[in-house]
Each structure stands twice: as structure tokens, then as C-alpha cells.
Design a protein around this motif. Structure first.
Motif, PDB file in Angstrom:
ATOM      1  N   ARG A 199       0.853  -1.194   0.000  1.00 14.79           N
ATOM      2  CA  ARG A 199       0.000   0.000   0.000  1.00 14.79           C
ATOM      3  C   ARG A 199       0.886   1.240   0.000  1.00 14.79           C
ATOM      4  NH1 ARG A 199      -2.299  -3.610   3.581  1.00 14.79           N
ATOM      5  NH2 ARG A 199      -1.329  -2.579   5.362  1.00 14.79           N
ATOM      6  N   HIS A 251       0.260   7.444  -2.687  1.00  8.51           N
ATOM      7  CA  HIS A 251       0.337   8.697  -1.934  1.00  8.51           C
ATOM      8  C   HIS A 251      -1.073   9.133  -1.521  1.00  8.51           C
ATOM      9  CE1 HIS A 251       1.245  12.828  -0.872  1.00  8.51           C
ATOM     10  NE2 HIS A 251       2.538  12.535  -0.955  1.00  8.51           N
ATOM     11  N   PRO A 252      -1.320   9.377  -0.235  1.00  9.46           N
ATOM     12  CA  PRO A 252      -2.679   9.686   0.239  1.00  9.46           C
ATOM     13  C   PRO A 252      -3.294  10.926  -0.399  1.00  9.46           C
ATOM     14  CG  PRO A 252      -1.236   9.163   2.084  1.00  9.46           C
ATOM     15  CD  PRO A 252      -0.362   9.287   0.876  1.00  9.46           C
ATOM     16  N   PHE A 297      -3.767  10.254  -4.377  1.00  7.59           N
ATOM     17  CA  PHE A 297      -4.856   9.293  -4.511  1.00  7.59           C
ATOM     18  C   PHE A 297      -6.215  10.000  -4.568  1.00  7.59           C
ATOM     19  CE2 PHE A 297      -7.271   5.672  -2.280  1.00  7.59           C
ATOM     20  CZ  PHE A 297      -7.450   4.975  -3.450  1.00  7.59           C
ATOM     21  N   ARG A 298      -6.320  11.179  -3.937  1.00  7.78           N
ATOM     22  CA  ARG A 298      -7.604  11.867  -3.791  1.00  7.78           C
ATOM     23  C   ARG A 298      -7.713  13.140  -4.631  1.00  7.78           C
ATOM     24  NH1 ARG A 298      -6.175   9.222   0.683  1.00  7.78           N
ATOM     25  NH2 ARG A 298      -7.803   8.117   1.840  1.00  7.78           N
ATOM     26  N   ARG A 348      -7.070   4.743   5.045  1.00  8.32           N
ATOM     27  CA  ARG A 348      -6.283   5.219   3.907  1.00  8.32           C
ATOM     28  C   ARG A 348      -6.859   4.805   2.557  1.00  8.32           C
ATOM     29  NH1 ARG A 348      -0.436   3.198   5.507  1.00  8.32           N
ATOM     30  NH2 ARG A 348      -1.671   1.535   6.448  1.00  8.32           N
ATOM     31  N   ASN A 349      -7.727   3.819   2.519  1.00  7.72           N
ATOM     32  CA  ASN A 349      -8.294   3.365   1.245  1.00  7.72           C
ATOM     33  C   ASN A 349      -9.657   3.973   0.958  1.00  7.72           C
ATOM     34  OD1 ASN A 349      -6.118   1.639   0.659  1.00  7.72           O
ATOM     35  ND2 ASN A 349      -6.954   0.038   1.960  1.00  7.72           N
ATOM     36  N   ILE A 395      -7.754  12.897   4.595  1.00  5.84           N
ATOM     37  CA  ILE A 395      -6.506  12.490   5.240  1.00  5.84           C
ATOM     38  C   ILE A 395      -5.378  13.394   4.756  1.00  5.84           C
ATOM     39  CG2 ILE A 395      -4.785  10.647   5.473  1.00  5.84           C
ATOM     40  CD1 ILE A 395      -7.030   8.632   5.266  1.00  5.84           C
ATOM     41  N   TYR A 408      -1.349  14.189   4.725  1.00  9.93           N
ATOM     42  CA  TYR A 408      -0.121  13.384   4.810  1.00  9.93           C
ATOM     43  C   TYR A 408       1.095  14.268   4.565  1.00  9.93           C
ATOM     44  CZ  TYR A 408       3.623  10.307   3.173  1.00  9.93           C
ATOM     45  OH  TYR A 408       4.836   9.696   2.986  1.00  9.93           O
ATOM     46  N   TRP A 466       0.182  10.747   9.049  1.00  9.34           N
ATOM     47  CA  TRP A 466      -1.155  10.715   8.447  1.00  9.34           C
ATOM     48  C   TRP A 466      -2.134  11.245   9.496  1.00  9.34           C
ATOM     49  CZ3 TRP A 466       2.485   6.970   8.024  1.00  9.34           C
ATOM     50  CH2 TRP A 466       2.786   6.444   6.776  1.00  9.34           C
ATOM     51  N   TYR A 492      -6.279  11.904  10.047  1.00 12.08           N
ATOM     52  CA  TYR A 492      -7.643  11.724   9.535  1.00 12.08           C
ATOM     53  C   TYR A 492      -8.548  12.749  10.213  1.00 12.08           C
ATOM     54  CZ  TYR A 492     -12.237   9.499   8.902  1.00 12.08           C
ATOM     55  OH  TYR A 492     -13.556   9.242   8.595  1.00 12.08           O
TER      56      TYR A 492
END
Length: 230
Positions: free
Chosen positions: A3, A6-7, A10-11, A175-176, A182, A184, A201, A203
């Protein structure tokens, strides 16, 4: 494998915005990208004590807009605005374009991953125990309203001969989950035993992506149109 997404990357376009907003093609893209990196590095070196959370860059044909999110904006602005004036002049000399600098105050620094990671790295450089620094950061973040926080440090912790990785976590950090907000960041502590990496990280709850996607699309269209001269 694993995994390693990159947080924030990814978003992007779902619940996160781009930190650099401009359009270019070919060789120009490479030159502007490296110029962005130089600007970010310069600002962070000049404003180490200001608690920089992030730097957003917008480009137009003959102008650069910088939005500096800082926990201590007074340090950036300086007495009678002298600090921000000198910073703007330095960026204009570096890029050869007109620069506009705006300072955005960060209301809760304990919930900004970049500030938390940099704080832990600085404490490690001052020979504070990494475990103590991590526990204190977790307590402050949870007290400030975080739903969860995860901190990982890697390297020759405490001057040990063999490098190792230690992780502390409190609450939950999904994270998923794309709608999860989130934050980072990665920071490095320079010690006499070598570099120690600090990953954080945080949240901060869930967000509704629908309205954000529309807002982001409009912003990208506006900047792209300006870059193309339309």
C-alpha cells in the motif's frame, strides 16, 4: 509491493486540490516544474519558524500567485509588512515575473501533517526521544479534534547501529477510503547518525466529494484558459 499510494495524490480531484495550478506543454512544463520546486524550497528555508503547512502556486502568463498557509503568519509578514515585501521581491528576481504573495493563517496547526512532521523532526534533531515526540504529537492532534493519527519514524533511532521503523497510531486512519479527509506529510531529521524519516497521516473526518469536484473543475478550467491566453 504494498500500500504505497500517496494519500493526497490518490484523492486529487475528488476531495483534494492541486497545490500547483497551471498549464504547460513540452519543454516549458519541465522548466516551470523545476521553478516551482525552487520556489517551494526557497520559501521553506526562509520561513522555517513560520510553521508552513503548504504552498499553493497559480501561474498566469506574466504573473505568479503564491498562497502560503502558515501557523504563524506574523513571522512571514514581518514588521510593517517588510518580510512579505522582501519575499515577493526575491521571487520576482528568481522567476523574472510579477509575483503576488498571500498569507493564509492555519487555524489548527495540530491537524496539519506537514507542521506535525516538521515539529517531530526538529525535536529529534534536538535529541528529544522519538517516542516522546510522537506521543506528544498524537495527544495534541486528538485533543484538537482529529479522528485518527498515524506516525511512522524510520532510521537509526536513538543512534542504534541498525536502522528500524517504529509506528504509533491512535483512532482510525482509513487510507483506502476516497472520501476520507486524510492529510499526509514527510519530514527528515538530520542527525549525526544520518537521516531519520518522519511520516504523518491525520484523519480529519469524511467529506462530500460531489460539490468539490465541480469547484475543482471550474478552477482548473479558469487557470488553463488564462495560461492559453483565452
Amino acid at each position: 509491493m504494498g500500500r504505497k499510494v500517496h494519500p493526497i495524490g490518490f484523492r486529487l480531484g475528488i476531495t483534494k486540490n492541486w497545490l500547483a495550478r497551471w498549464y504547460a506543454e513540452g519543454r516549458e512544463y519541465v522548466e516551470l516544474l523545476h521553478e516551482d520546486l525552487r520556489i517551494r524550497q526557497f520559501v521553506k528555508e526562509q520561513l522555517k519558524e513560520a510553521g508552513i503547512a503548504r504552498i499553493e502556486i497559480e501561474r498566469f502568463p506574466k504573473q505568479i500567485n503564491l498562497y502560503i498557509h502558515a501557523a504563524r503568519p506574523g513571522i512571514v509578514i514581518g514588521r510593517r509588512g517588510l518580510g512579505i515585501k522582501q519575499l515577493r521581491q526575491a521571487i520576482e528576481e528568481m522567476t523574472g515575473k510579477k509575483a503576488r504573495v498571500e498569507i493564509v493563517e492555519v487555524p489548527r496547526p495540530e491537524l496539519e501533517a506537514a507542521i506535525v512532521a516538521e515539529s517531530i523532526a526538529q525535536q529529534i534533531e534536538k535529541r528529544v526521544s522519538h517516542a516522546r515526540a510522537m506521543k506528544r504529537a498524537i495527544q495534541q492532534a486528538m485533543r484538537a479534534g482529529a479522528k485518527g493519527i498515524r506516525i511512522t519514524v524510520s532510521g537509526r533511532l536513538g543512534g542504534a547501529e541498525m536502522a528500524r521503523t517504529e509506528t504509533l497510531m491512535e483512532g482510525r486512519v482509513p487510507r483506502n477510503t476516497l472520501r476520507a479527509d486524510i492529510d499526509y506529510a514527510l519530514a527528515e531529521a538530520i542527525t549525526k547518525w544520518g537521516k531519520i524519516g518522519v511520516k504523518v497521516w491525520i484523519y480529519r473526518g469524511d467529506t462530500e466529494p460531489g460539490a468539490y469536484v465541480q469547484q475543482t473543475a471550474e478552477m482548473v478550467a479558469r487557470v488553463t484558459s488564462a495560461q492559453r491566453g483565452g
